[in-house]
Write a protein that holds these residues in place. Structure first.
Motif, short mmCIF file in Angstrom:
data_model
loop_
_atom_site.label_atom_id
_atom_site.label_comp_id
_atom_site.label_asym_id
_atom_site.label_seq_id
_atom_site.Cartn_x
_atom_site.Cartn_y
_atom_site.Cartn_z
N THR A 1 0.81 -1.22 0.00
CA THR A 1 0.00 0.00 0.00
C THR A 1 0.85 1.28 0.00
OG1 THR A 1 -0.20 0.07 2.42
CG2 THR A 1 -1.86 -1.21 1.22
N ARG A 2 2.14 1.15 0.25
CA ARG A 2 3.03 2.31 0.20
C ARG A 2 3.15 2.85 -1.22
NH1 ARG A 2 8.16 -0.53 2.76
NH2 ARG A 2 7.56 -1.86 1.01
N ARG A 3 2.87 1.98 -2.20
CA ARG A 3 3.01 2.37 -3.61
C ARG A 3 1.68 2.85 -4.21
NH1 ARG A 3 5.59 -2.37 -6.79
NH2 ARG A 3 5.42 -0.81 -8.43
N ILE A 4 0.63 2.85 -3.41
CA ILE A 4 -0.68 3.34 -3.86
C ILE A 4 -0.83 4.76 -3.30
CG2 ILE A 4 -3.17 2.96 -3.83
CD1 ILE A 4 -2.52 -0.04 -3.37
N LYS A 5 -0.71 5.75 -4.16
CA LYS A 5 -0.49 7.12 -3.71
C LYS A 5 -1.77 7.93 -3.46
CE LYS A 5 3.95 6.50 -4.04
NZ LYS A 5 4.75 6.32 -2.81
N ALA B 1 -6.46 3.67 -5.61
CA ALA B 1 -7.07 2.54 -4.90
C ALA B 1 -8.39 2.15 -5.56
CB ALA B 1 -7.28 2.88 -3.44
N LYS B 2 -9.18 3.14 -5.96
CA LYS B 2 -10.46 2.87 -6.62
C LYS B 2 -10.23 2.21 -7.98
CE LYS B 2 -14.72 5.07 -8.18
NZ LYS B 2 -15.45 6.35 -8.41
N THR B 3 -9.24 2.67 -8.71
CA THR B 3 -8.92 2.10 -10.03
C THR B 3 -8.51 0.63 -9.89
OG1 THR B 3 -8.20 4.26 -10.88
CG2 THR B 3 -7.43 2.30 -12.06
N ILE C 1 -11.13 -1.36 -0.90
CA ILE C 1 -10.64 0.02 -1.00
C ILE C 1 -10.04 0.48 0.33
CG2 ILE C 1 -11.37 2.42 -1.31
CD1 ILE C 1 -13.38 1.40 -3.41
N ALA C 2 -10.66 0.08 1.43
CA ALA C 2 -10.12 0.43 2.76
C ALA C 2 -8.74 -0.18 2.96
CB ALA C 2 -11.08 -0.03 3.85
N LYS C 3 -8.56 -1.43 2.50
CA LYS C 3 -7.25 -2.08 2.60
C LYS C 3 -6.21 -1.36 1.76
CE LYS C 3 -8.81 -6.84 3.42
NZ LYS C 3 -8.79 -8.23 2.86
N LEU C 4 -6.58 -1.02 0.54
CA LEU C 4 -5.63 -0.40 -0.40
C LEU C 4 -5.24 1.00 0.04
CD1 LEU C 4 -7.29 -1.50 -3.77
CD2 LEU C 4 -5.31 -2.54 -2.64
N ASN C 5 -6.06 1.67 0.84
CA ASN C 5 -5.81 3.05 1.25
C ASN C 5 -5.01 3.17 2.54
OD1 ASN C 5 -6.82 4.76 -0.77
ND2 ASN C 5 -8.93 4.38 -0.13
N LYS C 6 -4.39 2.10 3.00
CA LYS C 6 -3.64 2.15 4.26
C LYS C 6 -2.35 2.97 4.14
CE LYS C 6 -5.44 -1.99 6.50
NZ LYS C 6 -5.14 -3.31 7.10
#
Length: 207
Positions: free
Chosen positions: A49-53, A58-60, A80-85
């Motif tokens: 998730t550090r690479r999801i800015k 995250a939605k994409t 989405i909640a997981k990806l936004n950490k």
């Protein structure tokens, strides 16, 4: 404390998993050796998730994965909640992903989405001699362990020994190849061939 934090930032330790030995029986008619317990590779899908800015990224990602895994609206909200950490280097998304699905997802080139190869125990003869073979379950630490029968009695021989690789990594999280690391190679488990005749066993099970 800061020395430990710095060490964890720059050091990368990877566990090298051994191949669990197979269990085989002989076919009394063809004389060939037939597997009754073997390994099949699947993949764990996870996100760094550090690479999801951004929330938009995250939605994409979630929208790209939705048709593959048939996520419901509730599943999408959770994903989405997981990806936004933002700070978690390992956020599991799916287990037991097939090779075909892994290839399809990698082709999408989604940021932060990665895979770990993991072997899973399968029994190609299904219930044949199941009371003799046993099965592989999980211990309290979540590691594979044989239970009952051959899987349990010969656990240490079948399991082998894990190894590890430790090396330096850069800011991107990737290994720095010019810096030598330490490695202990894994030892694969031993295969076991039983004296059971597959044809006779099948007839007995049928009766």
């Amino acid at each position: 404390r800061y020395v430990l934090l710095a060490h964890n930032t720059h050091q990368r330790v990877i566990e090298l998993l051994p191949r669990r030995g197979g269990i085989f029986v002989r076919d009394g008619q063809s004389k060939e050796i037939v597997p009754v317990a073997m390994n099949r590779d699947h993949f764990i899908l996870f996100a760094d998730t550090r690479r999801i800015k951004s929330d938009e990224e995250a939605k994409t990602i979630s929208e790209a994965l939705q048709p593959i895994f048939m996520y419901s609206e509730e599943d999408m909200t959770s994903l989405i909640a997981k990806l936004n950490k933002r700070t978690d280097p390992y956020e599991p998304i799916e287990e037991k992903v097939s090779e075909e699905i892994r290839t399809a997802i990698e082709a999408l080139d989604l940021p932060g989405v990665q895979f770990i190869r993991r072997p899973y125990r399968v029994y190609p003869e299904e219930s044949l001699a199941a009371h003799i073979i046993g099965f592989v379950g999980k211990n309290s630490e979540g590691d594979d362990i044989g239970s009952y029968g051959i899987e349990g009695y010969w656990q240490s021989e079948l399991a082998g020994e894990s190894g590890f690789f430790e090396g330096e990594r850069g800011a991107s999280g990737r290994r720095i190849p010019l810096i030598e690391g330490s490695q202990q190679k894994e030892r694969d488990g031993a295969d076991i061939v039983l004296t059971i005749d597959r044809t006779v066993q099948y007839q007995v099970c049928s009766i």
